[in-house]
Design an enzyme around this catalytic site. Sequence first.
Site, mmCIF file in Angstrom:
data_model
loop_
_atom_site.group_PDB
_atom_site.id
_atom_site.type_symbol
_atom_site.label_atom_id
_atom_site.label_comp_id
_atom_site.label_asym_id
_atom_site.label_seq_id
_atom_site.Cartn_x
_atom_site.Cartn_y
_atom_site.Cartn_z
ATOM 1 N N TRP A 187 70.565 -21.194 -7.934
ATOM 2 C CA TRP A 187 71.278 -20.619 -6.797
ATOM 3 C C TRP A 187 70.728 -21.060 -5.450
ATOM 4 O O TRP A 187 71.396 -20.927 -4.440
ATOM 5 C CB TRP A 187 71.208 -19.080 -6.864
ATOM 6 C CG TRP A 187 69.820 -18.556 -7.108
ATOM 7 C CD1 TRP A 187 69.284 -18.217 -8.310
ATOM 8 C CD2 TRP A 187 68.779 -18.346 -6.150
ATOM 9 N NE1 TRP A 187 67.977 -17.805 -8.171
ATOM 10 C CE2 TRP A 187 67.642 -17.865 -6.856
ATOM 11 C CE3 TRP A 187 68.686 -18.490 -4.772
ATOM 12 C CZ2 TRP A 187 66.440 -17.551 -6.220
ATOM 13 C CZ3 TRP A 187 67.494 -18.180 -4.127
ATOM 14 C CH2 TRP A 187 66.391 -17.711 -4.849
ATOM 15 N N LYS A 211 77.288 -25.445 -15.388
ATOM 16 C CA LYS A 211 77.027 -24.014 -15.278
ATOM 17 C C LYS A 211 76.246 -23.752 -13.997
ATOM 18 O O LYS A 211 75.020 -23.770 -13.982
ATOM 19 C CB LYS A 211 76.223 -23.501 -16.477
ATOM 20 C CG LYS A 211 75.988 -21.984 -16.422
ATOM 21 C CD LYS A 211 74.857 -21.561 -17.312
ATOM 22 C CE LYS A 211 74.564 -20.071 -17.158
ATOM 23 N NZ LYS A 211 74.242 -19.674 -15.772
ATOM 24 N N PRO A 212 76.959 -23.527 -12.878
ATOM 25 C CA PRO A 212 76.239 -23.118 -11.667
ATOM 26 C C PRO A 212 75.790 -21.679 -11.821
ATOM 27 O O PRO A 212 76.343 -20.921 -12.624
ATOM 28 C CB PRO A 212 77.307 -23.246 -10.574
ATOM 29 C CG PRO A 212 78.602 -23.004 -11.289
ATOM 30 C CD PRO A 212 78.416 -23.552 -12.680
ATOM 31 N N ASP A 213 74.775 -21.294 -11.061
ATOM 32 C CA ASP A 213 74.366 -19.903 -11.086
ATOM 33 C C ASP A 213 75.522 -19.022 -10.629
ATOM 34 O O ASP A 213 76.332 -19.402 -9.784
ATOM 35 C CB ASP A 213 73.156 -19.695 -10.175
ATOM 36 C CG ASP A 213 72.613 -18.294 -10.276
ATOM 37 O OD1 ASP A 213 71.793 -18.047 -11.174
ATOM 38 O OD2 ASP A 213 73.027 -17.430 -9.485
ATOM 39 N N SER A 214 75.602 -17.839 -11.166
ATOM 40 C CA SER A 214 76.731 -16.955 -10.878
ATOM 41 C C SER A 214 76.810 -16.538 -9.416
ATOM 42 O O SER A 214 77.891 -16.191 -8.924
ATOM 43 C CB SER A 214 76.649 -15.704 -11.769
ATOM 44 O OG SER A 214 76.805 -16.060 -13.129
ATOM 45 N N SER A 263 62.778 -22.740 -14.061
ATOM 46 C CA SER A 263 61.366 -22.488 -14.331
ATOM 47 C C SER A 263 60.843 -23.375 -15.452
ATOM 48 O O SER A 263 61.599 -23.867 -16.299
ATOM 49 C CB SER A 263 61.160 -21.025 -14.715
ATOM 50 O OG SER A 263 61.630 -20.788 -16.032
ATOM 51 N N GLU A 284 63.932 -30.463 -13.813
ATOM 52 C CA GLU A 284 63.087 -30.211 -12.639
ATOM 53 C C GLU A 284 62.658 -28.764 -12.715
ATOM 54 O O GLU A 284 63.492 -27.856 -12.634
ATOM 55 C CB GLU A 284 63.796 -30.484 -11.313
ATOM 56 C CG GLU A 284 62.823 -30.324 -10.147
ATOM 57 C CD GLU A 284 63.451 -30.460 -8.779
ATOM 58 O OE1 GLU A 284 63.578 -29.420 -8.093
ATOM 59 O OE2 GLU A 284 63.818 -31.590 -8.412
ATOM 60 N N LEU A 285 61.351 -28.552 -12.832
ATOM 61 C CA LEU A 285 60.831 -27.228 -13.165
ATOM 62 C C LEU A 285 59.964 -26.684 -12.029
ATOM 63 O O LEU A 285 60.020 -27.178 -10.911
ATOM 64 C CB LEU A 285 60.079 -27.312 -14.492
ATOM 65 C CG LEU A 285 60.890 -27.940 -15.632
ATOM 66 C CD1 LEU A 285 60.064 -28.046 -16.906
ATOM 67 C CD2 LEU A 285 62.181 -27.182 -15.881
#
Length: 547
Positions: A187, A211-214, A263, A284-285
């Site tokens: 997000w 799947k973008p963040d809601s 994460s 990418e974490l």
Amino acid sequence: MMTGTDATASLTSTRPASAHPAPVRPAPAHPVELPERLRGFLSADPLSDVAGTGEQITIRLPFTADPLASFSGARGEDVTAAIARARRAQQAWAARSVRERAEVFLTLHDLVRRNEELLLDVVQAETGKARQHAYDEVLDSYNVSRFTALAAPRTLGASGRRGAVPGLTRTQVDHAPLGVIGFISPWNYPLSLGANDLIASLIAGNAVVHKPDSQTVLSAVLMRRLAIEAGLPRELWQLVPGDVAEVSDPLLGGVDGLSFTGSTAAGRSIAEAVAGRLIPVVLELGGKNAMIVCADADMDTAIDCALRGAFSSGGQLCLSIERIYVVGERYEEFVDRFVAAAEALVQGASFDYSHELGSLTSAQQVKKVHAHVEQARETGATVRCGGRLRTAAGPWMYAQTVLTDVTPEADLFAAETFGPVVSVYPAASDAEAIAAANSLSVGLNASVISASAAHGWQVAWQVEAGMVNINEAFAAVWGSIAAPSGGIKDSGLGHRHGTEALLAFTRTRSIARQSLLPLAPSRLLPAERFQQTMTTALAVMRALRMR
């Protein structure tokens, strides 16, 4: 299974809430009026582009916490159907030439310019960041679409390589698309880490299921609409936002490659889930990014870079500086000047450039940031400024916070806070600062401040991070779009940007044609003569330094 309930969950703390919980819903001192452009966009039912059949999910305006829009989240069957649609569309798309595919994104570049203000409105409305930080994402959209489209024909086209025997072996290499690529984006930077990340994969000839963040679906919808207007086939970019428990299994099990930003724990879980399928994964974490202020640093430059590094987008940036090591005898001078500069930043809610710092994006982030600061204070840290909510400005406004005397017992000593919070430490030498910067298991971004170019490079080469900026916080590497961006150690695998992004989700294939003589003993070249001939030929190649 992915961990958590959404991409947001990858950024939340796993420790219990603070004993001093933060309030989350007072009314702002001044109402925030949505720009007319944004109201028009919302009235056009943008979330009809999200074909979910699950539970209703609400996007909230961080400036007020009021509902902004709602949509039905994707269920497992919606994801499966989206992958099937994308797969059908991908075949015709891959049949187009690379130049034709790339031209779509040069047109998108022009459409982003025509819709720049609306894009800024939408990013602010979903993330709560200040407008100047929302522009960072639009700037990245220009950079990614231009570079990737112009670099694609040469990078993806078939290329000749030296054959086994010059003159007898002709060898070519090409890069075919994998098919359908899954993207799970967070997000905090919905254009840079969401929409822009898809461009290289699409130009390479793939379809994407995103799947973008809601919380940040509207940014994805708007960029997708612009891409379709630019000529992208509608079915090629599928949107499947929704609860991770619904989306994860069909997405991970149905795509041909996967990109995830979030994460380290969630990244490990995803890598394990797809390991048996042997599909490419780009991750990418997490990070805990360090800045080293060398003894010879120009102090104005150091303060300026520290402000941008710590407080851009409210510190909700994967590349944010959360640790600063000041070398030599100027530690107190740096802290005093940095605190004064941080306190002078103007924080508030607006859809213009009147504020330098905006809001955190959710109540969840407020609780995590507040808990980190309170727990650090309880374990001996000194709060030099901030350390509190600014509820008069908005429900999720958190003051820019500078800490000193942070001990290893503090959660934020090593764990990512992801808010406007930074800790400053003294270091006796470059070596001590480098060792401290390298002491954690993560290595995403870092910064080195030095007035000497030679000294800056010397220190930077010793820092264990995938991206290291000299006399800049993060924009120097991130803006060098031809160079790859990514983490090392526990901060990820693979890269975005550069030609590496174009090749990440392709299948590299080598084809060689042999002429005149086989590469083996034959009637014309018996085994002993073949050995002598090949040994002599390879010795000549060595003498001529032929690769």
